[in-house]
Design an enzyme around this catalytic site. Structure first.
Site, mmCIF file in Angstrom:
data_model
loop_
_atom_site.group_PDB
_atom_site.id
_atom_site.type_symbol
_atom_site.label_atom_id
_atom_site.label_comp_id
_atom_site.label_asym_id
_atom_site.label_seq_id
_atom_site.Cartn_x
_atom_site.Cartn_y
_atom_site.Cartn_z
ATOM 1 C CB SER A 42 -9.638 -5.728 10.044
ATOM 2 O OG SER A 42 -9.518 -4.985 8.842
ATOM 3 C CG HIS B 41 -2.058 -1.014 1.086
ATOM 4 N ND1 HIS B 41 -2.908 -1.323 2.119
ATOM 5 C CD2 HIS B 41 -2.453 -1.790 0.050
ATOM 6 C CE1 HIS B 41 -3.771 -2.258 1.723
ATOM 7 N NE2 HIS B 41 -3.502 -2.564 0.472
ATOM 8 C CB CYS C 61 6.405 18.218 -8.273
ATOM 9 S SG CYS C 61 7.638 17.241 -9.142
#
Ligand code: OAD
Length: 242
Positions: free
Chosen positions: A188, A118, A146
């Site tokens: 979970s 992730h 950026c």
């Protein structure tokens, strides 16, 4: 920990060990889990902020939340569960780690063979040129620009509704397919793909060991459910694999 001699023998002789970790492994470090009662920020749930839609609507709000989390995580340290897995990696060349956590605590505990499926909250990505770079929380307070093309940057993490990086996912699936032992720790099972990895491992014959304070969406695939805190159970369990 009471384990049968059959299990102890199995653990010693099995090849290719995989650990799949979630927010629960960092709970004892003081990082709030996503779905625990401390997972709320102001009145928002993570699911309301970690989305491309929320970022488009209000990038300032989403950044405010991330900066709060970055600052919080920066003050935390790996706990005995992270260190137990880092030790396993040091002693077993056939061990791999896939984490859903973006907190970087596995790396800080010494784990190197790790897939951060992730992303990582300490890395940013430009919304225009896609360049990634390590974040500097102190600078981000003033600028989310950026350095390359001056467009808006975002945290380099997977948001709800976004697709997984294909290369990372393929590597994760192939690890799940070939592992004989799979630990599922502190997750979970609310997110589909990591549960799929456990299912794939199980279907390919893996022995699945779940460590969680409560049963989860993975429990239907668990061969052994060890109920309790990862930071207490893992340091006791890992020596059986070394
Ligand atoms: P969750 O917050 O959904 O679940 C945390 C799990 O950890 C729960 O099952 C708890 O019972 C367990 N837990 C809590 N303390 C523990 C402890 N000390 N020892 C062992 N277990 C403990 O977190 P995740 O399952 O990681 O995704 O959530 C998965 C994903 O949902 C996250 O990566 C994130 C989130 O939305 C994205 O951002 C894409």
């Amino acid at each position: 920990m009471q384990l049968s001699t059959v299990l102890i023998e199995k653990f010693k002789t099995s090849k290719n060990i995989l650990a799949l970790t979630g927010a629960g492994i960092s709970a004892e470090s003081g990082v709030p889990t996503f779905r625990g009662k401390e997972g709320l920020w102001k009145e928002y749930r993570a699911e309301e902020l970690a989305t491309p839609h929320a970022f488009k609507r209000d990038p300032k709000l989403v950044w405010e939340w991330y900066l709060w989390r970055i600052e919080l995580i920066s003050t935390k340290s790996p706990n005995p569960a992270h260190f137990a897995l880092a030790e396993l990696e040091m002693k077993r060349s056939d061990f791999h780690l896939i984490t859903q956590n973006v907190d970087g605590l596995h790396k800080r505990s010494g784990s190197e063979k790790i897939i951060e499926i992730h992303g990582n909250i300490f890395r940013n990505r430009c919304t225009n040129c896609n360049r990634t770079f390590d974040s500097d929380p102190s600078k981000l307070k003033n600028s989310t620009e950026c350095p390359n093309c001056k467009n808006l940057v975002r945290p380099d993490v997977l948001w709800f509704g976004e697709s997984y990086d294909t290369d990372l996912l393929n590597r994760a699936v192939s690890l799940a397919e070939r592992s004989e032992i799979v630990f599922v720790i502190g997750s979970s099972g609310a997110v589909g793909i990591p549960v799929e990895l456990a299912r794939i491992a199980k279907e390919n014959g893996a022995f699945v060991i779940e460590i969680n304070i409560d049963p989860s969406g993975y429990s239907r695939y668990s061969d052994l459910f060890l109920q309790g805190k990862a930071g207490e159970i893992l340091p006791e369990l890992i020596p059986y694999f070394i």
